[in-house]
Design a protein around this motif. Structure first.
Motif, mmCIF file in Angstrom:
data_model
loop_
_atom_site.group_PDB
_atom_site.id
_atom_site.type_symbol
_atom_site.label_atom_id
_atom_site.label_comp_id
_atom_site.label_asym_id
_atom_site.label_seq_id
_atom_site.Cartn_x
_atom_site.Cartn_y
_atom_site.Cartn_z
ATOM 1 N N GLY A 1 26.188 39.274 17.955
ATOM 2 C CA GLY A 1 26.351 39.950 16.619
ATOM 3 C C GLY A 1 25.282 41.010 16.298
ATOM 4 O O GLY A 1 25.824 41.679 15.222
ATOM 5 N N ALA A 2 24.346 41.178 17.104
ATOM 6 C CA ALA A 2 23.184 42.156 16.567
ATOM 7 C C ALA A 2 23.865 43.641 16.483
ATOM 8 O O ALA A 2 23.461 44.332 15.508
ATOM 9 N N ASP A 3 24.990 44.004 17.154
ATOM 10 C CA ASP A 3 25.429 45.571 17.369
ATOM 11 C C ASP A 3 26.646 45.646 16.331
ATOM 12 O O ASP A 3 27.325 46.657 16.309
ATOM 13 N N TYR A 4 27.018 44.461 15.693
ATOM 14 C CA TYR A 4 28.263 44.472 14.856
ATOM 15 C C TYR A 4 28.112 44.464 13.114
ATOM 16 O O TYR A 4 27.086 43.948 12.467
ATOM 17 N N ASP A 5 28.935 45.123 12.544
ATOM 18 C CA ASP A 5 29.085 45.109 11.181
ATOM 19 C C ASP A 5 29.553 43.851 10.261
ATOM 20 O O ASP A 5 29.035 42.987 9.520
ATOM 21 N N TYR A 6 30.744 43.151 10.943
ATOM 22 C CA TYR A 6 31.366 42.355 10.453
ATOM 23 C C TYR A 6 31.637 41.287 11.542
ATOM 24 O O TYR A 6 32.213 41.494 12.646
ATOM 25 N N ALA B 1 25.133 40.746 8.721
ATOM 26 C CA ALA B 1 23.765 40.653 8.141
ATOM 27 C C ALA B 1 23.561 39.512 7.046
ATOM 28 O O ALA B 1 22.412 39.019 6.964
ATOM 29 N N ALA B 2 24.785 39.248 6.131
ATOM 30 C CA ALA B 2 24.700 38.023 5.187
ATOM 31 C C ALA B 2 24.741 37.030 5.774
ATOM 32 O O ALA B 2 23.908 35.772 5.464
ATOM 33 N N PHE B 3 25.505 36.765 6.954
ATOM 34 C CA PHE B 3 25.662 35.491 7.536
ATOM 35 C C PHE B 3 24.271 34.966 8.188
ATOM 36 O O PHE B 3 24.149 34.009 8.259
ATOM 37 N N THR B 4 23.677 36.099 8.832
ATOM 38 C CA THR B 4 22.307 36.008 9.576
ATOM 39 C C THR B 4 21.188 35.568 8.488
ATOM 40 O O THR B 4 20.300 34.895 8.949
ATOM 41 N N GLN B 5 21.276 36.213 7.622
ATOM 42 C CA GLN B 5 20.237 36.064 6.651
ATOM 43 C C GLN B 5 19.985 34.635 5.894
ATOM 44 O O GLN B 5 19.038 34.169 5.843
ATOM 45 N N VAL B 6 21.193 34.101 5.814
ATOM 46 C CA VAL B 6 21.245 32.726 5.122
ATOM 47 C C VAL B 6 21.310 31.621 6.323
ATOM 48 O O VAL B 6 21.403 30.508 5.948
ATOM 49 N N LYS C 1 23.935 31.653 -3.687
ATOM 50 C CA LYS C 1 22.600 31.536 -3.952
ATOM 51 C C LYS C 1 21.698 32.513 -3.672
ATOM 52 O O LYS C 1 20.966 33.000 -4.335
ATOM 53 N N ALA C 2 21.895 33.009 -2.629
ATOM 54 C CA ALA C 2 21.120 34.315 -2.138
ATOM 55 C C ALA C 2 21.721 35.507 -2.682
ATOM 56 O O ALA C 2 20.970 36.404 -2.296
ATOM 57 N N GLY C 3 22.696 35.519 -3.669
ATOM 58 C CA GLY C 3 23.050 36.912 -4.157
ATOM 59 C C GLY C 3 24.115 37.434 -3.532
ATOM 60 O O GLY C 3 24.422 38.668 -4.188
ATOM 61 N N PHE C 4 24.707 37.096 -2.644
ATOM 62 C CA PHE C 4 25.770 37.614 -1.837
ATOM 63 C C PHE C 4 27.174 37.321 -2.324
ATOM 64 O O PHE C 4 27.422 36.384 -3.162
ATOM 65 N N ARG C 5 28.259 38.075 -2.382
ATOM 66 C CA ARG C 5 29.498 38.122 -3.154
ATOM 67 C C ARG C 5 30.646 37.941 -2.204
ATOM 68 O O ARG C 5 30.724 38.135 -1.130
ATOM 69 N N ILE C 6 31.571 37.056 -2.703
ATOM 70 C CA ILE C 6 32.900 36.497 -2.052
ATOM 71 C C ILE C 6 33.890 37.100 -2.808
ATOM 72 O O ILE C 6 34.185 36.907 -3.892
#
Length: 332
Positions: free
Chosen positions: A89-94, A175-180, A201-206
């Motif tokens: 996943g490191a080299d990908y956006d989504y 980035a959101a997936f890994t952050q949480v 809870k971390a402030g990300f939007r769905i």
């Protein structure tokens, strides 16, 4: 027609699966022909299939190096996706999560990426149409598409695009997936709702998209449907125990099924004890016959049976998890 390329967006498609030989080849053909970026990859995280799924994927990957077979020793979907993101996943956006037990329009990934870029959403979720083939599967599909089976769930019914707390996982910003911390691998079911809780809870939007949707094929027997919803109920209880997130009204109603079923045995003492359980059963069967007559759907009565299986299993799983947690707490 090949979907329009969205520049500078790299996507990792992950298909967690176990014994999906009937569908995996068609999915690989579909998604390998619609990849957005030359560096996009399709990761099949296989939990130890024994029906030939692994051979199909391995053969496909020899012809198309963008398809990668990844062994998922923990077997469950959440672990397979986590492993895929950890390794690639490191080299990908989504991340785009694909359910091997479903089908998708040809422009599915393109529409998800377009909506993610347009809205700035960290996660894009989709509505789903449930479709069956055999008699019981068709009846279950009808139940899951109705308020009797889904309680008005937005990711079942769909709506105009809007921000939402939870939906059927489709696309997520890596980035959101890994952050949480990705999926909680202690969840075999309901891991998507648990992750959505942490994302919000971390402030990300769905974002619930109205630009595309998926087709889901339900379980085709009473036993497999029961086991699936038993797991869903346990997963929902685990969410409450972990986060204190109480179920909403549509979930509270089936939660009561097992208690009123147990209470019905008190009818030997007082006949009135059977009334709550009878009201639930009559409501389900009545809804089924209303579908048969009002909607001219011959599967209506059997759909009521499927709904009752789902309600009972979900409720049983929920209470089993609560009681087992209490037992572990007392023992400790």
């Amino acid at each position: 027609m090949k979907p329009q390329i969205i520049p500078d967006v790299k996507t990792l498609i992950v298909i967690p699966c176990l014994n999906e030989a009937r569908t995996i080849d068609d999915l690989l053909l579909k998604f390998s022909s619609t990849l957005n970026h030359p560096q996009d990859r399709i990761i099949v995280a296989d939990g130890g299939s024994t029906d030939g799924t692994r051979d199909i994927v391995a053969s496909f990957s020899k012809q198309d190096a963008r398809v990668i077979l990844l062994a998922n020793p923990k077997r469950i979907q959440s672990a397979g996706i986590n492993l895929a993101i950890e390794m690639f996943g490191a080299d990908y956006d989504y991340l785009i999560r694909i359910d091997a037990h479903g089908d998708y329009p040809d422009d599915y990934c393109t529409r998800l990426i377009e909506d993610a870029v347009k809205t700035g959403a960290d996660s894009v979720v989709v509505a789903m149409d449930t479709v069956g083939h055999g008699t019981f599967q068709k009846a279950t599909a009808i139940a899951q598409n109705s308020k009797l089976g889904n309680g008005g769930s937005k990711h079942r019914e769909g709506a105009k695009g809007h921000w939402i707390d939870h939906g059927h996982h489709a696309l997520m910003r890596i980035a959101a997936f890994t952050q949480v911390g990705g999926y909680d691998e202690s969840f075999s079911h309901n891991e998507d709702a648990e992750l959505d809780y942490r994302l919000r809870k971390a402030g990300f939007r769905i974002w619930m998209t109205d630009k595309t949707r998926m087709v889901y094929y339900p379980r085709s027997s009473v036993a497999t449907l029961f086991r699936q919803y038993l797991g869903y109920g346990r997963g929902r209880a685990k969410n409450i125990l972990k986060h204190g997130s109480m179920p909403n009204v549509r979930q509270m109603l089936p939660l009561l099924v097992v208690p009123v079923f147990i209470g019905a045995f008190l009818a030997v003492v007082n006949w009135a004890a059977v009334i709550p359980f009878s009201l639930w059963a009559v409501a389900c069967v009545g809804y089924g016959f209303w579908m048969a007559i009002g909607q001219r759907n011959p599967y209506g009565p059997l759909a009521a049976v499927s709904a009752m299986v789902m309600h009972f299993a979900w409720s049983a799983g929920f209470w089993m998890e609560l009681l087992s947690f209490r037992g572990r707490k007392v023992a400790s």
